[in-house]
Design a protein around this motif. Structure first.
Motif, mmCIF file in Angstrom:
data_model
loop_
_atom_site.group_PDB
_atom_site.id
_atom_site.type_symbol
_atom_site.label_atom_id
_atom_site.label_comp_id
_atom_site.label_asym_id
_atom_site.label_seq_id
_atom_site.Cartn_x
_atom_site.Cartn_y
_atom_site.Cartn_z
ATOM 1 N N ALA A 93 -2.688 4.495 -7.294
ATOM 2 C CA ALA A 93 -3.781 4.128 -6.382
ATOM 3 C C ALA A 93 -4.159 2.653 -6.440
ATOM 4 O O ALA A 93 -3.332 1.796 -6.173
ATOM 5 C CB ALA A 93 -4.981 5.033 -6.574
ATOM 6 N N THR A 94 -5.385 2.309 -6.838
ATOM 7 C CA THR A 94 -5.854 0.940 -6.655
ATOM 8 C C THR A 94 -5.737 0.119 -7.937
ATOM 9 O O THR A 94 -5.901 0.642 -9.028
ATOM 10 C CB THR A 94 -7.343 0.928 -6.237
ATOM 11 N N TYR B 11 2.285 -3.653 -1.846
ATOM 12 C CA TYR B 11 1.401 -4.684 -1.280
ATOM 13 C C TYR B 11 1.551 -6.043 -1.955
ATOM 14 O O TYR B 11 1.056 -7.049 -1.451
ATOM 15 C CB TYR B 11 -0.065 -4.243 -1.335
ATOM 16 N N GLY B 12 2.223 -6.094 -3.098
ATOM 17 C CA GLY B 12 2.442 -7.389 -3.751
ATOM 18 C C GLY B 12 3.717 -8.075 -3.291
ATOM 19 O O GLY B 12 3.981 -9.209 -3.680
ATOM 20 N N LEU C 174 2.609 2.531 8.530
ATOM 21 C CA LEU C 174 3.818 2.756 7.717
ATOM 22 C C LEU C 174 3.520 3.619 6.499
ATOM 23 O O LEU C 174 4.376 4.342 6.017
ATOM 24 C CB LEU C 174 4.403 1.413 7.259
ATOM 25 N N SER C 175 2.301 3.520 5.981
ATOM 26 C CA SER C 175 1.963 4.314 4.794
ATOM 27 C C SER C 175 1.271 5.615 5.189
ATOM 28 O O SER C 175 0.796 6.342 4.327
ATOM 29 C CB SER C 175 1.072 3.493 3.868
ATOM 30 N N LYS D 234 12.762 2.004 5.973
ATOM 31 C CA LYS D 234 12.718 1.360 7.284
ATOM 32 C C LYS D 234 11.273 1.018 7.617
ATOM 33 O O LYS D 234 10.370 1.822 7.418
ATOM 34 C CB LYS D 234 13.293 2.315 8.335
ATOM 35 N N GLY D 235 11.069 -0.188 8.112
ATOM 36 C CA GLY D 235 9.724 -0.660 8.422
ATOM 37 C C GLY D 235 9.344 -1.825 7.519
ATOM 38 O O GLY D 235 8.523 -2.670 7.887
ATOM 39 N N LEU E 238 6.366 3.027 1.068
ATOM 40 C CA LEU E 238 5.454 2.025 1.631
ATOM 41 C C LEU E 238 3.983 2.373 1.438
ATOM 42 O O LEU E 238 3.147 1.995 2.261
ATOM 43 C CB LEU E 238 5.800 1.789 3.107
ATOM 44 N N HIS E 239 3.643 3.056 0.363
ATOM 45 C CA HIS E 239 2.237 3.143 -0.026
ATOM 46 C C HIS E 239 1.863 1.844 -0.735
ATOM 47 O O HIS E 239 2.679 1.264 -1.461
ATOM 48 C CB HIS E 239 1.983 4.344 -0.943
ATOM 49 N N GLU F 245 -4.720 -12.446 -2.406
ATOM 50 C CA GLU F 245 -4.223 -11.360 -3.265
ATOM 51 C C GLU F 245 -5.048 -11.280 -4.546
ATOM 52 O O GLU F 245 -5.335 -12.296 -5.180
ATOM 53 C CB GLU F 245 -2.740 -11.599 -3.602
ATOM 54 N N VAL G 197 7.193 -5.466 8.564
ATOM 55 C CA VAL G 197 5.892 -5.842 8.012
ATOM 56 C C VAL G 197 5.963 -7.181 7.268
ATOM 57 O O VAL G 197 5.037 -7.998 7.358
ATOM 58 C CB VAL G 197 5.313 -4.713 7.129
ATOM 59 N N LEU H 246 -0.188 -2.070 11.200
ATOM 60 C CA LEU H 246 1.220 -1.745 10.927
ATOM 61 C C LEU H 246 1.370 -1.192 9.509
ATOM 62 O O LEU H 246 2.051 -0.185 9.282
ATOM 63 C CB LEU H 246 2.078 -3.004 11.098
ATOM 64 N N GLY I 241 3.549 -3.552 -6.521
ATOM 65 C CA GLY I 241 2.150 -3.395 -6.141
ATOM 66 C C GLY I 241 1.406 -4.721 -6.161
ATOM 67 O O GLY I 241 1.907 -5.723 -6.684
ATOM 68 N N GLU I 242 0.203 -4.722 -5.587
ATOM 69 C CA GLU I 242 -0.601 -5.955 -5.553
ATOM 70 C C GLU I 242 -0.788 -6.497 -6.979
ATOM 71 O O GLU I 242 -1.090 -5.744 -7.901
ATOM 72 C CB GLU I 242 -1.970 -5.673 -4.920
ATOM 73 N N ARG J 121 4.490 12.103 0.351
ATOM 74 C CA ARG J 121 3.804 12.185 1.649
ATOM 75 C C ARG J 121 4.455 11.296 2.707
ATOM 76 O O ARG J 121 4.280 11.505 3.895
ATOM 77 C CB ARG J 121 2.325 11.803 1.488
ATOM 78 N N VAL J 122 5.163 10.268 2.257
ATOM 79 C CA VAL J 122 5.951 9.438 3.166
ATOM 80 C C VAL J 122 7.374 9.363 2.624
ATOM 81 O O VAL J 122 7.637 9.750 1.486
ATOM 82 C CB VAL J 122 5.376 8.002 3.290
#
Lengths: 301, 301
Positions: free
Chosen positions: B11-12, B67-68, A103-104, B91-92, B61-62, A37, B96, A99, B36-37, B141-142
Motif C-alpha cells: 500500500a502506501t 510510482y517511483g 491502469l491500476s 502493457k500501458g 501497475l499498482h 516525489e 504513462v 491514466l 514504488g515511490e 486484481r490487475v
C-alpha cells in the motif's frame, strides 16, 4: 498564516533533501503547493492530517514539482477519503493522473476535480469568503504558474463594552461587524468606527517557483506579506539562469525589493551547493528580510 | 547472488516503511524489481550505483510497485546517463512514462526500451549468456507477473595440475571448460570429467508479488533456490485474501513447500501489523527455511 516547507530542493530527491512541496495554512484553509516525489511521507513526518488538504496547487509538470501527486491521490483513496479534492495545475495534469488510476483499476471514492490552467494572464482559480487564490504566470522551460494567496478582510471587531453602554441591540451586531452604522431609537447615528476596531490586517503569500528573473510578476505580487521565490543558483552560476530558466538568490531579492514585499523566503536550491547560507548572504546585499527555506521548517507568518 | 530489499510493505509509503522494490545481483547483472515511490532515495541510501541498473522489471501497475519509476527515469536523465535502459512491465507502462516525459518536455539522453507484457503464459523476457529471465503469471486484481531469474551454467573448472601432467595443450582448455573430451597425440582419450570439476551450482530466484494463492506457479518455480512470495496477511485476515487477491504467510509457505524451493523470503506485509515476526511464526508451521524481508536488508544467497 503558517507555512510548512516539506521540500525545497531542485531536481532529484536525495536521502537528505526533498523536492518542492509546501503546506500553507491561511484563514482556516490548508493548501498544498506542489507535490514532488515523497511528499506524502513528508506530510506524515510533519504529522499533517491528510484529510485537511482539499486543494492542491501545482506550478508546473516537472517531476520535482508533481511526481508525488499520483501517490498522494492513491493514498487518499486507500484511506477512504470522502471529501472532494481539487487539483489546480497545467493542462495535461488530468490526463496523466487519470491514466495511472485507470491502469491500476483504481477509482477514488471521493470526487476529484481538476482545474487545468492554460492562460498566460493572472487569473483567479479559487475564491471563497476567506481566501482568494490567483495564478502568477512565470517564465520557465515549460508552462508554469506561481500562486498568490490573499486573505479576505475579516469582520470588524466589536467594542462590546461601549456597544452595551449605548444599548445597541444584538440584532445589529452583524451589521456592525460588516462595517455598517446603526441608528438608535432616538435617531442618533452611531458611526461604525466609533464602536468597532479594525479587523486583523490581511495577509498574503506569493509562491514563485520555478522561474527565470521576470519583472512582469512585480505588479501581481506588489506589497505581498511573504514571497517565496526560487533561487536555484548563486551568483557563481548566474550564466546558467537563462538556459535553465531559473533565478539566482540576488535576482530573487531584486524581485522582492521591487515588489516591496514584507519578507522573502528563498528555496529551490540546486543540490550542487553544500552550504545554503550563501543564498542568504548574496540576497542580503539587495533585500532586508531574508529567510531560508529548509525541509521540515515551519514559518509562523 | 545477492538480494537487497529497498522496500517490502504493501500500500502506501510511510515515514518508516517503503513500498515494493528490490535489487537482485545475479551473475554480474544488477536487476531492479518493482519501483514504488521513493525507490531512488532507497537506492541512494544503500549506495547502489544508478549506472549499474540497466534492466527494470515491473510486476504490475499498482502504485506501490511502480510510482517511483518515472522519478528514477528522470533522475537517470539528470545524471546524464548514456547506457540503454530496459523496462519490462504490463502493457500501458510505456504510455504513462512517455506522457509524463512529454508533459515535462524532458527527453532522455539514453535509449529507453519498453518491453510490454500481455501474455498470460510464462515467457522469456530477457536472456544473455549469463542469465535468463522468465515471467511468472500471477493472479491479482490487475494483470500481474512475477519474474524468475535463472543463472546459466558456468564453465567447468580445470584441474590444471593434472592437465599439465598429461601434457594437454592450452588450445584445448576452452573445449574442456565447455565439457568436451580431448584426444592426445598418442590416441589416448582424456574424458572431460577426469580433468575438470563441476561448475558452481546454478542459482535461481523467483519473485512472486502480488498474488492470491495460486498453485499454477508451482511448475514454473519448481526447485528454485530462493522464492520471494508476498504475504500481505496473517491468518487472522485470511478472509480478505480472495477479495484483495493477496496471500497469507501460510499460503506463501504452502507454495514454497509444494514447489520444493530452497528458501522462502516473505514480504509485502500489510501496514496494519506492528510485529512482522508473526509472519515467520505462521509460515514456519508449514515450511522450514523462512526469512523475513525488511527495508534495507541484504541477503547473500
Amino acid at each position: 498564516m503558517k507555512l510548512t516547507i516539506l521540500g525545497c530542493y531542485a531536481a532529484t530527491p536525495r536521502s537528505i533533501t526533498n523536492p518542492t512541496s509546501q503546506v500553507l495554512e491561511i484563514n482556516g484553509h490548508m493548501f498544498l503547493i506542489d507535490c514532488g516525489e515523497g511528499t506524502q511521507v513528508q506530510l506524515r513526518k510533519k504529522k499533517i492530517k491528510f484529510a485537511k488538504i482539499n486543494h492542491i496547487f501545482i506550478s508546473h509538470l516537472h517531476g520535482d514539482h508533481f511526481y508525488g501527486l499520483i501517490g498522494l491521490i492513491s493514498t487518499f483513496m486507500l484511506l477512504n477519503r470522502q471529501h472532494d479534492l481539487h487539483v489546480y495545475g497545467p493542462k495535461g495534469i488530468k490526463e496523466v493522473i487519470l491514466l495511472q488510476l485507470r491502469l491500476s483499476k483504481s477509482y477514488t471514492g471521493y470526487a476529484l476535480y481538476f482545474h487545468e490552467l492554460e492562460s498566460t494572464e493572472s487569473e483567479v482559480v479559487f475564491e471563497d469568503e476567506r481566501v482568494v487564490v490567483r495564478t502568477i504566470p512565470l517564465e520557465h522551460r515549460v508552462y508554469t504558474n506561481g500562486y498568490l494567496f490573499n486573505e479576505k478582510p475579516g469582520a470588524r471587531k466589536l467594542n462590546i463594552g461601549l456597544i452595551e453602554d449605548l444599548g445597541i441591540d444584538r440584532c445589529y451586531y452583524q451589521k456592525l461587524k460588516n462595517g455598517g452604522d446603526v441608528i438608535l431609537d432616538d435617531g442618533t447615528v452611531v458611526r461604525n468606527e466609533t464602536v468597532t476596531y479594525n479587523p486583523e490586517p490581511i495577509k498574503s503569500y506569493a509562491f514563485c517557483s520555478d522561474t527565470v528573473y521576470n519583472e512582469s510578476v512585480i505588479p501581481i505580487i506588489k506589497d505581498v506579506s511573504v514571497l517565496y521565490h526560487e533561487s536555484t543558483f548563486l551568483d557563481s552560476e548566474s550564466h546558467l539562469t537563462e538556459r535553465t530558466k531559473h533565478s539566482t538568490a540576488k535576482e530573487a531579492a531584486l524581485i522582492a525589493s521591487k515588489a516591496n514585499v514584507g519578507k522573502l523566503i528563498l528555496g529551490h536550491y540546486s543540490t550542487r551547493y553544500d552550504n545554503i547560507d550563501n543564498f542568504r548572504k548574496e540576497a542580503s546585499t539587495i533585500f532586508h528580510t531574508i529567510e531560508l527555506a529548509e525541509d521540515g521548517k515551519e514559518f509562523d507568518l
